[in-house]
Design an enzyme around this catalytic site. Structure first.
Site, PDB file in Angstrom:
ATOM      1  N   GLU A  81      19.200  73.257  29.185  1.00  0.00           N
ATOM      2  CA  GLU A  81      20.127  73.752  30.216  1.00  0.00           C
ATOM      3  C   GLU A  81      21.279  74.532  29.577  1.00  0.00           C
ATOM      4  OE1 GLU A  81      18.556  73.413  32.723  1.00  0.00           O
ATOM      5  OE2 GLU A  81      18.539  71.469  33.712  1.00  0.00           O
ATOM      6  N   GLY A 109      19.003  46.091  12.304  1.00  0.00           N
ATOM      7  CA  GLY A 109      17.573  46.364  12.211  1.00  0.00           C
ATOM      8  C   GLY A 109      16.859  46.285  13.544  1.00  0.00           C
TER       9      GLY A 109
END
Length: 378
Positions: free
Chosen positions: A361, A338
């Site tokens: 890219e 968590g």
């Protein structure tokens, strides 16, 4: 084969110190407030990071692509967003230095290499992403000027940059009809869309660049008419290696955070690092990054040497490294449980920032296409 020289070790240490003091402490705040730290970029410029592999004649650092890969990995450990923008800026400066004439280099390279002026690369359009050869922004010759009309999409640094290297259509002949033109930010008719709301890369602006009868001198053209697509692709080869290196830096930071967390967190009667299955995860993460790092350095070396398999290696390296960086960041979140989902641990930012590296890219699907076509001789 990949042992660093003393000079490279010194450069890495310098960049690491700069990134740790000037970037890392502010990265979370810049991300939250969408602040583009132009002052910090100028500081990076004073240290030679504005024109890393640009010739020294007009203020470049004259280093190698391998040096650049090492630099971008270190910068990205502090903040992948800022590292990635510096990569894009370097691509712009390199294009002008590599393909410009002496007058153009003298006019633009010094201010870009120092990062007193920032640069943006304008290739992608709303209707032409992966199919870059289909771009429609036009540059029509009118006397001794070009008149540009069209829109570019997803442009990093747009609105803050002083210089835009624009790929525009000068003839209806596919990829052979594209020309590279330098457009200054103060050109009448140049405007920008709103700053995009993004998953990551919040500390650098991303906007449309809009050309409405923008007139620039023919003297602003890089190379000859019709050579722009080749310039763009050569620029992207280096950009792919740099972006892969940025992914390695983000992934390495996530790995180091994970090791520290597993050593400090106790459960099931002892530190989590003693759980063999978690140790296997760390081993896999470390191996994936090191494998990608080796390929990045090999591709960078090919760029430096002008090797015949440069395009293939750059495409491979970009795909492998950007996948590796994101995979490791994603696994790091899982290892933190968590806590990995909380912003204060920094992992969710790394994952958000690295996710786009698999797209830009040239998407990783396009990298596979390039490698596959080269493999079969297509």
């Amino acid at each position: 084969m990949f042992e660093l020289t003393e000079d490279q070790q010194a450069v890495v240490e310098m960049v690491r110190d700069f990134a740790a003091t000037a970037i890392a402490p502010h990265a979370a705040e810049w991300d939250e407030t969408k602040h583009f730290p132009v002052d910090v970029l100028q500081e990076a410029g004073t240290l030679g990071m504005g024109g890393i592999y640009v010739r020294e004649e007009f203020g470049g650092s004259g280093m190698t692509r391998t040096d650049a890969a090492l630099i971008f990995e270190e910068l990205a450990k502090a903040d992948p967003t800022i590292a990635a923008y510096i990569s894009i800026h370097n691509m712009v400066v390199w294009m002008i230095d590599a393909f410009g004439n002496e007058q153009q280099r003298a006019q633009w390279v010094p201010q870009l290499a120092s990062m007193e002026a920032l640069g943006s690369y304008c290739l992608t359009e709303p209707g032409a992403g992966s199919d870059a050869a289909a771009l429609s922004t036009k540059a029509v010759l009118d006397g001794d000027s070009y008149v540009l009309n069209g829109t570019k999409q997803f442009i990093s640094g747009a609105g803050a940059s002083s210089i835009y290297v624009v790929m525009a259509r000068t003839a209806d002949t596919g990829s052979q009809g594209i020309t590279a033109i330098v457009v200054p930010a103060d050109a009448p008719g140049l405007s920008f869309g709103p700053n995009e709301k993004k998953m990551g890369w919040n500390a650098q602006p991303t906007r449309q660049v809009i050309f409405e009868n923008v007139r620039v001198p023919v003297a602003n053209r890089l190379g000859e008419e019709g050579t722009g697509f080749g310039i763009a692709m050569k620029g992207l080869n280096g950009g792919r290696v740099n972006m892969g290196a940025c992914s390695l830096g983000g992934g390495q930071a996530a790995l180091e955070k994970s090791i520290a967390y597993l050593k400090s967190r106790s459960a099931f009667g002892g530190p989590l690092i003693n759980q063999q299955s978690l140790l296997f995860d760390i081993a896999d993460m470390d191996t994936e990054l090191e494998t990608a790092r080796t390929l990045i350095l090999r591709a960078a070396d090919a760029l430096d040497r002008g090797a015949p398999d440069t395009v293939r290696l750059c495409a491979m390296a970009k795909r492998v490294a950007t996948d590796a960086g994101f995979n490791v960041a994603n696994k790091a979140i899982q290892l933190h449980g968590g806590y990995g989902y909380l912003s204060e641990y920094g992992l969710e930012k790394i994952a958000r920032d690295l996710r786009v590296h698999q797209i830009l890219e040239g998407s990783n699907e396009i990298m596979r296409l390039i490698v596959g076509r080269l493999a079969v001789g297509a």
